[in-house]
Motif scaffolding. Structure first.
Motif, PDB file in Angstrom:
ATOM      1  N   VAL A  21       2.999 -14.443  27.745  1.00 57.21           N
ATOM      2  CA  VAL A  21       3.642 -13.734  28.857  1.00 57.21           C
ATOM      3  C   VAL A  21       2.631 -13.247  29.889  1.00 57.21           C
ATOM      4  N   GLY A  22       1.338 -13.445  29.625  1.00 50.70           N
ATOM      5  CA  GLY A  22       0.320 -13.057  30.604  1.00 50.70           C
ATOM      6  C   GLY A  22      -1.062 -13.064  29.986  1.00 50.70           C
ATOM      7  N   TRP A  23      -2.081 -12.882  30.839  1.00 51.02           N
ATOM      8  CA  TRP A  23      -3.458 -12.824  30.348  1.00 51.02           C
ATOM      9  C   TRP A  23      -4.370 -12.225  31.410  1.00 51.02           C
ATOM     10  N   ASP A  24      -5.524 -11.747  30.954  1.00 49.96           N
ATOM     11  CA  ASP A  24      -6.623 -11.303  31.818  1.00 49.96           C
ATOM     12  C   ASP A  24      -7.818 -12.191  31.529  1.00 49.96           C
ATOM     13  N   CYS A  25      -8.598 -12.507  32.561  1.00 54.28           N
ATOM     14  CA  CYS A  25      -9.772 -13.347  32.350  1.00 54.28           C
ATOM     15  C   CYS A  25     -10.832 -13.017  33.398  1.00 54.28           C
ATOM     16  N   HIS A  26     -12.053 -13.484  33.146  1.00 52.74           N
ATOM     17  CA  HIS A  26     -13.114 -13.399  34.144  1.00 52.74           C
ATOM     18  C   HIS A  26     -13.758 -14.769  34.266  1.00 52.74           C
ATOM     19  N   THR A  27     -14.505 -14.982  35.349  1.00 51.27           N
ATOM     20  CA  THR A  27     -15.100 -16.282  35.630  1.00 51.27           C
ATOM     21  C   THR A  27     -16.612 -16.225  35.463  1.00 51.27           C
ATOM     22  N   LEU A  28     -17.153 -17.176  34.724  1.00 46.63           N
ATOM     23  CA  LEU A  28     -18.593 -17.271  34.532  1.00 46.63           C
ATOM     24  C   LEU A  28     -19.259 -17.800  35.805  1.00 46.63           C
ATOM     25  N   LYS A  41     -13.528 -20.203  33.274  1.00 44.77           N
ATOM     26  CA  LYS A  41     -12.812 -18.953  33.066  1.00 44.77           C
ATOM     27  C   LYS A  41     -12.827 -18.591  31.586  1.00 44.77           C
ATOM     28  N   VAL A  42     -13.015 -17.302  31.315  1.00 49.61           N
ATOM     29  CA  VAL A  42     -13.082 -16.808  29.937  1.00 49.61           C
ATOM     30  C   VAL A  42     -11.959 -15.800  29.725  1.00 49.61           C
ATOM     31  N   LEU A  43     -11.131 -16.063  28.721  1.00 47.90           N
ATOM     32  CA  LEU A  43     -10.053 -15.136  28.397  1.00 47.90           C
ATOM     33  C   LEU A  43     -10.617 -13.822  27.867  1.00 47.90           C
ATOM     34  N   GLU A  44     -10.065 -12.728  28.356  1.00 46.45           N
ATOM     35  CA  GLU A  44     -10.409 -11.417  27.819  1.00 46.45           C
ATOM     36  C   GLU A  44      -9.262 -10.866  26.971  1.00 46.45           C
ATOM     37  N   THR A  45      -8.042 -10.955  27.503  1.00 43.67           N
ATOM     38  CA  THR A  45      -6.867 -10.465  26.792  1.00 43.67           C
ATOM     39  C   THR A  45      -5.717 -11.438  27.001  1.00 43.67           C
ATOM     40  N   LEU A  46      -5.016 -11.769  25.928  1.00 42.88           N
ATOM     41  CA  LEU A  46      -3.830 -12.607  25.998  1.00 42.88           C
ATOM     42  C   LEU A  46      -2.633 -11.770  25.558  1.00 42.88           C
ATOM     43  N   PHE A  47      -1.591 -11.761  26.383  1.00 42.24           N
ATOM     44  CA  PHE A  47      -0.386 -10.998  26.064  1.00 42.24           C
ATOM     45  C   PHE A  47       0.668 -11.956  25.510  1.00 42.24           C
ATOM     46  N   VAL A  48       1.115 -11.660  24.299  1.00 46.49           N
ATOM     47  CA  VAL A  48       2.014 -12.552  23.565  1.00 46.49           C
ATOM     48  C   VAL A  48       3.275 -11.795  23.168  1.00 46.49           C
ATOM     49  N   ARG A  49       4.430 -12.399  23.434  1.00 46.64           N
ATOM     50  CA  ARG A  49       5.689 -11.857  22.927  1.00 46.64           C
ATOM     51  C   ARG A  49       6.004 -12.549  21.615  1.00 46.64           C
ATOM     52  N   LEU A  50       5.998 -11.782  20.526  1.00 46.12           N
ATOM     53  CA  LEU A  50       6.224 -12.344  19.198  1.00 46.12           C
ATOM     54  C   LEU A  50       7.654 -12.854  19.069  1.00 46.12           C
ATOM     55  N   LYS A  51       7.799 -13.941  18.321  1.00 47.95           N
ATOM     56  CA  LYS A  51       9.097 -14.569  18.100  1.00 47.95           C
ATOM     57  C   LYS A  51       9.683 -14.090  16.771  1.00 47.95           C
ATOM     58  N   ASP A  52      10.812 -13.454  16.836  1.00 47.23           N
ATOM     59  CA  ASP A  52      11.544 -12.993  15.645  1.00 47.23           C
ATOM     60  C   ASP A  52      10.649 -12.252  14.653  1.00 47.23           C
ATOM     61  N   PRO A  53       9.972 -11.181  15.082  1.00 41.04           N
ATOM     62  CA  PRO A  53       9.159 -10.417  14.123  1.00 41.04           C
ATOM     63  C   PRO A  53      10.050  -9.700  13.110  1.00 41.04           C
ATOM     64  N   PRO A  54       9.495  -9.304  11.959  1.00 38.07           N
ATOM     65  CA  PRO A  54      10.305  -8.610  10.945  1.00 38.07           C
ATOM     66  C   PRO A  54      10.963  -7.342  11.469  1.00 38.07           C
ATOM     67  N   ARG A  55      10.331  -6.714  12.448  1.00 41.81           N
ATOM     68  CA  ARG A  55      10.912  -5.514  13.060  1.00 41.81           C
ATOM     69  C   ARG A  55      10.442  -5.435  14.511  1.00 41.81           C
ATOM     70  N   ASN A  56      11.238  -4.783  15.344  1.00 41.23           N
ATOM     71  CA  ASN A  56      10.853  -4.593  16.736  1.00 41.23           C
ATOM     72  C   ASN A  56       9.845  -3.463  16.840  1.00 41.23           C
ATOM     73  N   MET A  57       8.909  -3.620  17.744  1.00 35.86           N
ATOM     74  CA  MET A  57       7.938  -2.556  18.011  1.00 35.86           C
ATOM     75  C   MET A  57       7.550  -2.632  19.487  1.00 35.86           C
ATOM     76  N   GLN A  58       7.041  -1.510  19.988  1.00 36.22           N
ATOM     77  CA  GLN A  58       6.684  -1.448  21.405  1.00 36.22           C
ATOM     78  C   GLN A  58       5.449  -0.575  21.585  1.00 36.22           C
ATOM     79  N   LEU A  59       4.435  -1.164  22.202  1.00 31.98           N
ATOM     80  CA  LEU A  59       3.228  -0.424  22.539  1.00 31.98           C
ATOM     81  C   LEU A  59       3.403   0.237  23.897  1.00 31.98           C
TER      82      LEU A  59
END
Length: 208
Positions: free
Chosen positions: A55-62, A67-85
């Motif tokens: 669903v998104g990402w942050d990166c920087h360029t060498l 490009k180097v990934l720093e953070t990848l944002f992932v929406r989990l598919k059918d997790p055992p329980r819902n959670m929210q940060l």
């Protein structure tokens, strides 16, 4: 040095199966299905084998332009329980870039160990029979050409939650029928599989 640059580029081009399942280059797009290859955060249901979508990402360029990934944002598919940060949608987790020791098998049959800064996920457009065990698919297209025996065929087909959601891209081969000889239950299973295969080809022909 030139040799060092060439070695690095060679390492980046290696498929994940030759680099401990840690890709040198990770091509991404929004909505892309991915599978986690590490226990990122068990409390957040982000465990090895969990599936999700990008669903998104942050990166920087060498300085070299990569490009180097720093953070990848992932929406989990059918997790055992819902959670929210805080600050993120439901079931979306951040995965961070960490150094990972990797043994790279080069085309020259030499294995070198490198420290690869990568987010430990892989594209999830398809998975092997072994990796599919324990999963249920509402839509389950399968390719039986590389199955090693009737057990693999059974595992691939039994991932489906319904007949309507199963599509076979290859025909049932002779080895499968031969393997069933002498077993009434296996013979019945493969008769059903042949029917399902023929039905899949018929439906696919109508679609195309």
């Amino acid at each position: 040095s030139v040799d060092g640059v060439q070695m690095q580029e060679t390492n980046w081009r290696l498929p994940p199966c030759l680099t401990d399942q840690v890709p040198g280059v990770l091509s991404l797009c929004l909505g892309m299905p991915i599978i986690l290859k590490i226990n990122e955060a068990t409390a957040l249901c982000a465990t090895n084998g969990a599936e999700g979508v990008v669903v998104g990402w942050d990166c920087h360029t060498l300085p070299s332009g990569q490009k180097v990934l720093e953070t990848l944002f992932v929406r989990l598919k059918d997790p055992p329980r819902n959670m929210q940060l805080p600050g993120l949608p439901v079931n979306v987790i951040p995965m961070t870039n960490n150094p990972i020791p990797v043994d790279c098998e080069l085309p020259t049959d030499i294995t070198v160990r490198v420290s690869r800064h990568q987010i430990n996920v892989l594209p999830d457009f398809a998975i092997t029979v072994h990796a599919s065990q324990g999963r249920t698919r509402a839509f389950n297209p399968v390719d039986l050409r590389y199955c090693q025996g009737h057990q693999s065929v059974y595992t691939a087909l039994s991932r489906s939650s319904s007949f309507a959601g199963t599509l076979i891209f290859s025909r049932i081969f002779v080895f499968s029928v031969a393997a069933a000889e002498g077993s009434r239950s296996l013979t019945a299973d493969f008769s059903a599989a042949r029917f399902l295969c023929a039905r899949s080809f018929s439906l696919l022909a109508n679609i195309l």
